[in-house]
Design a protein around this motif. Structure first.
Motif, mmCIF file in Angstrom:
data_model
loop_
_atom_site.group_PDB
_atom_site.id
_atom_site.type_symbol
_atom_site.label_atom_id
_atom_site.label_comp_id
_atom_site.label_asym_id
_atom_site.label_seq_id
_atom_site.Cartn_x
_atom_site.Cartn_y
_atom_site.Cartn_z
ATOM 1 N N ARG A 188 0.808 -1.219 0.000
ATOM 2 C CA ARG A 188 0.000 0.000 0.000
ATOM 3 C C ARG A 188 0.844 1.273 0.000
ATOM 4 N N GLN A 189 2.004 1.230 0.643
ATOM 5 C CA GLN A 189 2.820 2.447 0.663
ATOM 6 C C GLN A 189 3.828 2.496 -0.494
ATOM 7 N N GLY A 190 3.914 1.409 -1.247
ATOM 8 C CA GLY A 190 4.768 1.423 -2.427
ATOM 9 C C GLY A 190 6.238 1.400 -2.144
ATOM 10 N N ALA A 250 4.914 6.101 8.016
ATOM 11 C CA ALA A 250 3.868 5.789 7.043
ATOM 12 C C ALA A 250 3.418 4.336 7.169
ATOM 13 N N ALA A 251 4.368 3.431 7.321
ATOM 14 C CA ALA A 251 4.022 2.018 7.485
ATOM 15 C C ALA A 251 3.282 1.788 8.792
ATOM 16 N N ASN A 252 3.721 2.453 9.868
ATOM 17 C CA ASN A 252 3.050 2.272 11.151
ATOM 18 C C ASN A 252 1.611 2.759 11.122
ATOM 19 N N THR A 253 1.338 3.775 10.348
ATOM 20 C CA THR A 253 -0.040 4.240 10.205
ATOM 21 C C THR A 253 -0.912 3.145 9.595
ATOM 22 N N LEU A 254 -0.375 2.440 8.604
ATOM 23 C CA LEU A 254 -1.126 1.356 7.970
ATOM 24 C C LEU A 254 -1.253 0.144 8.878
#
Length: 457
Positions: free
Chosen positions: A421-423, A439-443
């Motif tokens: 999802r974050q590419g 960003a990954a932790n948000t997902l």
């Protein structure tokens, strides 16, 4: 024990019947009774069917008196929930005493089905909290959509219930970690629905891999390849009569009703499920890491997308994920639009060793690239897995797929989806149970709606 020449394929007329203590014997102890490593490999294949009989019988119970019976409630009455209820009701010492679903249309038919298997009345509720308040229930089995799993299981543990929760253990990593902590704090048995852990042929395959049967294994691959139907967009509408859609949504974000975000299709939307990774990957990746003896990866990369379907689903129809561990790698692949599988199997796990390749699926296992033909047929999965759960309720022993096992299996899927999802790849720190970028932790972190978020506080 004779050390004569190998017979090749399994001789079903001469299956070796292990006693219980022999079935659960570790591979290294088993090797002490063999003449050499080659004989072990031959006997592993020859005795796989015997393992199936032995493992299944480990939990078999004689008919129990009413005072010894385990009373269980089942929450979520889709196809999987009804199958769980029927399998539990078939256990000789279990009463499925209550069922619950936010769709009250499912209650009556389920009670009618169970009435043929269960003695006594079956309580039916639309609100699962009525079951958690019922002091006569020893445990609950949760077969709801994924977004409910962790929150509901936490509430059940705090209500004093043991829990069987379908895989994945949680939709988000933080929820799974909180459930594991609460289960430990409350001393509750939590069995995750990773039923391969109780399948005799999966167990014998893992023993062979870990015992050096195909040499050193550095890479395992798991996959699912099949052809799904397109999912057209659905208009907002009114929930069907008898459906409490707000309760069905629970901790997920509020939204208007549409038929795609409901029965059968919820797993294709990030608010409710994890796509093919959450549906199939959680089971097959667990087998891969089990065989390799690894836990959390340090680096996860992914590529894919919606390459075939131009429809309403959010999750990818094509995905490749690589999980890098310190000294091993697991690869995942799914294609939801193709009929040709990998290694001749539509959904399986392959262990690539320097002395052979073992491929296992729900139909059995086989070793390739060896002169000897080493194979095993399928074994029962769900029945023994539920039997193990019931036995652990009584003994308070750790179940076959305990909460920590479920946490890692779900976590692999969550990390894979986050990388997609974050590419960009995700670097994971197991000590902090977090990715090394925000960003990954948000997902990886879910936020529950009020009042359900209070359950995880």
């Amino acid at each position: 024990m004779s050390c004569g020449p190998a017979s090749g394929r399994i001789d079903r007329s001469n299956v070796f019947r292990f006693q219980q203590q022999q079935v659960i014997m570790k591979v290294e102890d088993f090797l002490k009774h063999e003449c050499n490593r080659r004989q072990f490999l031959e006997n592993s294949a020859r005795n796989a069917a015997g393992l199936a009989v032995g493992v299944a019988s480990l939990g078999s119970a004689a008919s129990a008196s009413p005072s010894e019976r385990v009373r269980i409630g089942v929450i979520g009455l889709g196809a999987q929930g009804r199958e769980l209820a029927q399998e539990l009701a078939a256990q000789p010492d279990v009463d499925v005493a209550a069922v619950a679903d936010a769709d009250s249309r499912l209650l009556g038919p389920t009670v009618d089905e169970l009435a043929r298997e269960t003695n006594g009345p079956i309580r039916a509720e639309r609100d699962f909290r009525r079951l958690l308040d019922d002091s006569s229930l020893d445990a609950v089995a949760i077969a709801t959509p994924d977004h409910w799993h962790a929150t509901m299981a936490v509430m059940a543990c705090r209500a004093g219930k043991d829990v069987y929760v379908e895989a994945p253990l949680s939709l988000h990593l933080n929820e799974g970690r909180q459930l594991a902590d609460v289960a430990a704090e409350t001393d509750r048995i939590v069995q995750t629905g990773l039923q391969q852990r109780s399948g005799a042929h999966f167990r014998s395959a893992i023993e062979l891999v870990q015992g050096g049967g195909i040499g050193r294994v550095r890479i395992a691959k798991a996959w699912v390849v099949h052809r799904r139907k397109p999912l057209p967009a659905a208009d907002d509408s009114t929930a069907p009569r008898g459906v409490d859609y707000n309760l069905w949504l629970g901790p997920a974000a509020a939204r208007s009703f549409d038929s795609n975000h409901f029965h059968r299709n919820w797993m294709w939307y990030w608010d409710h499920g994890g796509g093919e990774l959450g549906l199939w990957g959680v089971h097959l990746l667990d087998v891969a890491r089990w065989g390799l003896g690894v836990d959390w990866p340090r680096h996860v990369s992914a590529t894919g997308g919606k390459l075939y379907f131009n429809d309403d689903r959010e999750t990818p129809d094509t995905l490749n994920v690589q999980f890098d561990f310190d000294d091993a790698t697991i690869q995942w692949e799914h294609r939801s639009w193709s009929r040709r599988g990998i290694e001749g199997r539509s959904a399986a796990v392959a262990f690539y060793g320097d002395d052979g390749t073992l491929i296992v699926d729900r139909g059995g296992w086989k070793v390739y690239e060896r002169r000897e033909s080493l194979t095993a047929s399928s074994s029962e999965l769900l029945g023994p897995h539920l039997r193990n759960f019931v036995d652990c309720i009584r003994s308070r022993r750790t179940p076959a797929a305990d909460v920590e096992t479920g946490l890692i299996a779900a976590g692999l899927c969550q990390l894979g989806n986050a990388a997609y999802r974050q590419g960009q790849p995700v670097d994971f720190d197991v000590d902090s149970m977090a990715a090394r970028d925000d960003a990954a932790n948000t997902l990886l972190t879910g936020t529950q709606r009020t009042p359900w978020g209070d359950a995880l506080a």
